[in-house]
Scaffold this active site. Structure first.
Site, PDB file in Angstrom:
ATOM      1  N   VAL A   8       0.868  -1.174   0.000  1.00  0.00           N
ATOM      2  CA  VAL A   8       0.000   0.000   0.000  1.00  0.00           C
ATOM      3  C   VAL A   8       0.905   1.224   0.000  1.00  0.00           C
ATOM      4  CG1 VAL A   8      -2.027  -1.051   1.067  1.00  0.00           C
ATOM      5  CG2 VAL A   8      -0.236  -0.102   2.525  1.00  0.00           C
ATOM      6  N   SER A   9       0.376   2.354  -0.462  1.00  0.00           N
ATOM      7  CA  SER A   9       1.198   3.543  -0.642  1.00  0.00           C
ATOM      8  C   SER A   9       1.440   4.333   0.633  1.00  0.00           C
ATOM      9  CB  SER A   9       0.562   4.466  -1.684  1.00  0.00           C
ATOM     10  OG  SER A   9       0.497   3.795  -2.917  1.00  0.00           O
ATOM     11  N   THR A  10       0.503   4.285   1.571  1.00  0.00           N
ATOM     12  CA  THR A  10       0.662   5.076   2.798  1.00  0.00           C
ATOM     13  C   THR A  10       0.404   4.226   4.021  1.00  0.00           C
ATOM     14  OG1 THR A  10      -1.659   5.756   2.899  1.00  0.00           O
ATOM     15  CG2 THR A  10      -0.175   7.149   1.606  1.00  0.00           C
ATOM     16  N   GLN A  13      -3.290   3.297   4.906  1.00  0.00           N
ATOM     17  CA  GLN A  13      -3.996   2.261   4.152  1.00  0.00           C
ATOM     18  C   GLN A  13      -3.722   0.898   4.779  1.00  0.00           C
ATOM     19  OE1 GLN A  13      -2.219   3.198   0.349  1.00  0.00           O
ATOM     20  NE2 GLN A  13      -4.137   4.096  -0.380  1.00  0.00           N
ATOM     21  N   SER A  36       5.264   4.125  -1.082  1.00  0.00           N
ATOM     22  CA  SER A  36       4.904   4.436  -2.461  1.00  0.00           C
ATOM     23  C   SER A  36       5.669   3.534  -3.429  1.00  0.00           C
ATOM     24  CB  SER A  36       5.236   5.891  -2.761  1.00  0.00           C
ATOM     25  OG  SER A  36       5.146   6.140  -4.137  1.00  0.00           O
TER      26      SER A  36
END
Length: 188
Positions: A8-10, A13, A36
């Site tokens: 997941v990017s962050t 999440q 990211s």
């Protein structure tokens, strides 16, 4: 052996959806990252790739979880193939052990890159349109014209300490010197 990778990017999440589907796909080991895809360092991915042995299969939830760009994605999958490993993407239904899977992989990779390019293009167009209307992005200036003139006058007075000027304007000394030189000259 099936090895899963989820990203997941962050930090806000959650990986739950991806890890659940990877477990359902038969992954015995699952490695994860919360960063990211554009970041070069992804320790979970590096661990997953080093764990793989000939005959193993790397499984991801979606193509964009693995590669930063089409070129990066193709390089990673080719490197897997050279090591005798397979690749599967659950959402796109790609399985590189078959010729059709290899073709599908290349098509979906190209479409994913096309979509990212369109998003980037729309963002740039939106920023240009906003600039034409006089709107600029970013942080507002720390000092307005009146504050700058006051700072220029005060900094030239040897009896007024820099700390006092900064307190009065509500700024740091670094911000003061970004706008006004020690001699009172204007910088910005």
């Amino acid at each position: 052996m099936n090895v899963g990778y989820a990203r997941v990017s962050t930090g806000e999440q959650t990986l739950d959806l991806q890890t659940d589907e990877l477990q359902e796909a038969g992954c015995e080991e699952i490695y994860t990252d919360k960063t990211s895809g554009a970041k070069g360092q992804r320790p979970g991915l590096e661990k997953a790739l080093s764990y793989l042995r000939e005959g193993d299969c790397l499984i991801v939830w979606k193509l964009d979880r693995l590669g930063r760009s089409l070129k990066d994605l193709i390089e990673k999958v080719q490197a897997l193939g050279e090591e005798g490993c397979e690749f599967r993407s659950l959402k796109e239904g790609i399985d590189t052990t078959t010729p059709a899977g290899k073709l599908t992989f290349h098509i979906f990779g190209a479409l994913a890159e096309f979509e990212r390019d369109l998003i980037r293009e729309r963002t740039k167009a939106g920023l240009r349109a906003a600039r034409k209307r006089g709107k600029t992005g970013g942080r507002p200036p720390a000092l307005d014209e009146g504050d700058i003139k006051m700072a220029q006058r005060l900094i030239q007075d040897p009896d007024v300490p820099v700390d006092t000027i900064c307190q009065r304007l509500g700024i740091s000394s670094a911000t003061l010197y970004r706008y006004v030189g020690p001699d009172g000259s204007r910088r910005k």
